[in-house]
Design an enzyme around this catalytic site. Structure first.
Site, PDB file in Angstrom:
ATOM      1  CD1 TRP A 101      -2.193  -2.117   1.967  1.00 14.60           C
ATOM      2  CD2 TRP A 101      -2.942  -1.320   0.015  1.00 14.60           C
ATOM      3  NE1 TRP A 101      -3.203  -2.944   1.518  1.00 14.60           N
ATOM      4  CE2 TRP A 101      -3.673  -2.481   0.338  1.00 14.60           C
ATOM      5  CE3 TRP A 101      -3.241  -0.649  -1.181  1.00 14.60           C
ATOM      6  CZ2 TRP A 101      -4.689  -2.984  -0.485  1.00 14.60           C
ATOM      7  CZ3 TRP A 101      -4.244  -1.148  -1.999  1.00 14.60           C
ATOM      8  CH2 TRP A 101      -4.953  -2.295  -1.654  1.00 14.60           C
ATOM      9  CG  ASP A 171      -3.234   3.994   4.136  1.00 14.26           C
ATOM     10  OD1 ASP A 171      -4.258   3.841   4.830  1.00 14.26           O
ATOM     11  OD2 ASP A 171      -3.007   3.333   3.098  1.00 14.26           O
ATOM     12  CE  LYS A 195      -8.902  -2.976   3.908  1.00 14.84           C
ATOM     13  NZ  LYS A 195      -7.634  -2.392   3.504  1.00 14.84           N
TER      14      LYS A 195
HETATM   15  C1  LIG Z   1      -7.176  -1.867   2.116  1.00 18.17           C
HETATM   16  C2  LIG Z   1      -6.136  -0.818   2.163  1.00 18.17           C
HETATM   17  C3  LIG Z   1      -6.023   0.150   1.159  1.00 18.17           C
HETATM   18  C4  LIG Z   1      -6.894   0.161  -0.077  1.00 18.17           C
HETATM   19  O1  LIG Z   1      -8.166   0.578   0.211  1.00 18.17           O
HETATM   20  P1  LIG Z   1      -9.226   0.827  -0.977  1.00 18.17           P
HETATM   21  O2  LIG Z   1     -10.373   1.423  -0.226  1.00 18.17           O
HETATM   22  O3  LIG Z   1      -9.518  -0.500  -1.581  1.00 18.17           O
HETATM   23  O4  LIG Z   1      -8.615   1.762  -1.930  1.00 18.17           O
HETATM   24  C5  LIG Z   1      -5.055   1.122   1.301  1.00 18.17           C
HETATM   25  N1  LIG Z   1      -4.242   1.140   2.364  1.00 18.17           N
HETATM   26  C6  LIG Z   1      -4.318   0.218   3.341  1.00 18.17           C
HETATM   27  C7  LIG Z   1      -3.392   0.275   4.499  1.00 18.17           C
HETATM   28  C8  LIG Z   1      -5.268  -0.799   3.277  1.00 18.17           C
HETATM   29  O5  LIG Z   1      -5.348  -1.719   4.238  1.00 18.17           O
END
Ligand SMILES: *Cc1c(COP(=O)(O)O)cnc(C)c1O
Length: 360
Positions: A101, A171, A195
């Site tokens: 990511w 993030d 999540k």
């Molecule tokens: C799942 C995830 C993403 C991607 O999320 P989307 O909503 O599918 O774009 C980005 N960063 C992290 C840390 C994630 O766990």
């Protein structure tokens, strides 16, 4: 009806009480005679929903007044572009690459300016967090970027990087609300909600007000300017109304659970049960450095691919689902987000013990 123990990395398990409440309110939300899905985003009743969601998140994270909270669309990945578009003033940003990511965010940022990978743990399949105490931070970096919890690899920062005065962007998609956060350590925090919070598609951005600018390159889409969204309280266009409503219910659930300190204790307890077993098992072992272990995502292997596959198959049949590891790591991964009850982890460990006995 029978619910499984869902260890999916995302979209993932949500609190059962939240799903039940949403079901109860599906046809008639609080006497409005309609579903939240069917109402105007400009109505008084919806305004209360989004305002309350924001206030509850502010309360939970103790978000200072000089930060805006934006409820947006496009998931976390959209922010990989929005962050550099909005925050690159000098056109330079430093990225710490701790997994896929972070790497995707870095690759995207390169389209809009000079993105530097100033540290990486790619040399050991992202199984650790690099030492970030004295990194070669660029003199003119507009921000330093991290992925706070690495969903795929199961590592997390226990200490923030020394950014040498530069703004930190994080993030937090896979560990938001799992523990207290000092928001003022960051210029910007974002999280895709699927999540730990709600339905996929919604992304929440928490941004310090002075970072919201209007002097952006002409190519920046109106929708991707934080200024547009902040000026319109996330209602520039139709927001993902129903998703935000579910996020709001989850925020209330976290409050009822005792807030983020209580959530942390709950998550530490679960993680400890699983990690303790992995450390004592002769068959299963964790794949990352102990000091960098995530509270949320726990990858593990047997060292034998056939045995891994057998385990996943039998676990699924027993009601422990989505345990197959990411294809780049192999083996298994148990995601034990906020809504996973302790019982789910205890039962999984009991199942693993039993599997180990029968197969060794
Ligand atoms: C799942 C995830 C993403 C991607 O999320 P989307 O909503 O599918 O774009 C980005 N960063 C992290 C840390 C994630 O766990």
């Amino acid at each position: 009806m029978s619910r499984v123990f869902n260890f999916s990395a995302g979209p993932s398990v949500l609190p059962e009480v939240v799903l039940k409440q949403a079901a109860e309110e599906m046809l008639d939300y609080k006497g409005s005679g309609m579903s939240v899905m069917e109402m105007s985003h400009r109505s008084k009743v919806y305004d209360n929903i989004i305002k309350e969601a924001e206030q509850d998140l502010r309360d939970l994270m103790d978000i200072p007044d000089n930060y805006k909270v934006l409820f947006l669309q496009g998931g976390a990945s959209q922010q990989f572009a929005a962050v550099p578009m909005n925050l690159m003033k000098n056109g330079v940003a430093d990225y710490i690459i701790t997994g896929q990511w972070a790497k995707k965010a870095y690759e995207e940022a390169k389209k809009y300016g000079k993105a530097n990978a100033i540290a990486s743990s790619a040399d050991k399949t992202f199984s650790y967090i690099p030492d970030c105490s004295d990194l070669p931070i660029s003199e003119d970096a507009d921000y330093v970027y991290i992925c706070h919890n690495n969903t795929i690899y199961g590592t997390a920062y226990k200490e923030l990087p020394n950014t040498k005065g530069k703004i930190l962007v994080a993030d937090m998609s896979s560990d938001i609300l799992s523990q207290p956060v000092n928001v003022s350590d960051y210029g910007l925090i974002f999280f895709g909600v699927q999540k730990n919070v709600g339905p996929a598609g919604v992304v929440v951005v928490i941004i310090r007000e002075d970072l919201i600018r209007d002097d952006l390159p002409a190519y920046v889409p109106t929708m991707l300017k934080y200024k547009t969204q902040a000026d319109n309280d996330s209602l520039y266009n139709t927001p993902p109304c129903y998703g935000i409503y579910i996020c709001g219910l989850v925020f209330k659930w976290v409050k009822e659970m005792g807030g983020l300190s209580a959530m942390k204790a709950h998550n530490e307890k679960k993680a400890q049960i699983l990690y303790n077993f992995l450390d004592s098992s002769k068959m299963f072992r964790g794949t990352v450095e102990k000091k960098d272990r995530s509270l949320m995502n726990v990858p593990f292997v047997t060292g034998n691919e056939e045995l891994d596959a057998k385990f996943v198959k039998e676990a699924t049949a027993a009601g422990f689902v989505n345990l197959k590891g990411h294809r780049t790591v192999g083996g298994m991964r148990a995601s034990i987000y906020n809504a996973m009850p302790i019982e789910g982890v205890e039962k999984l460990v009991a199942f693993m013990k039993d599997f180990e006995e029968k197969n060794s």
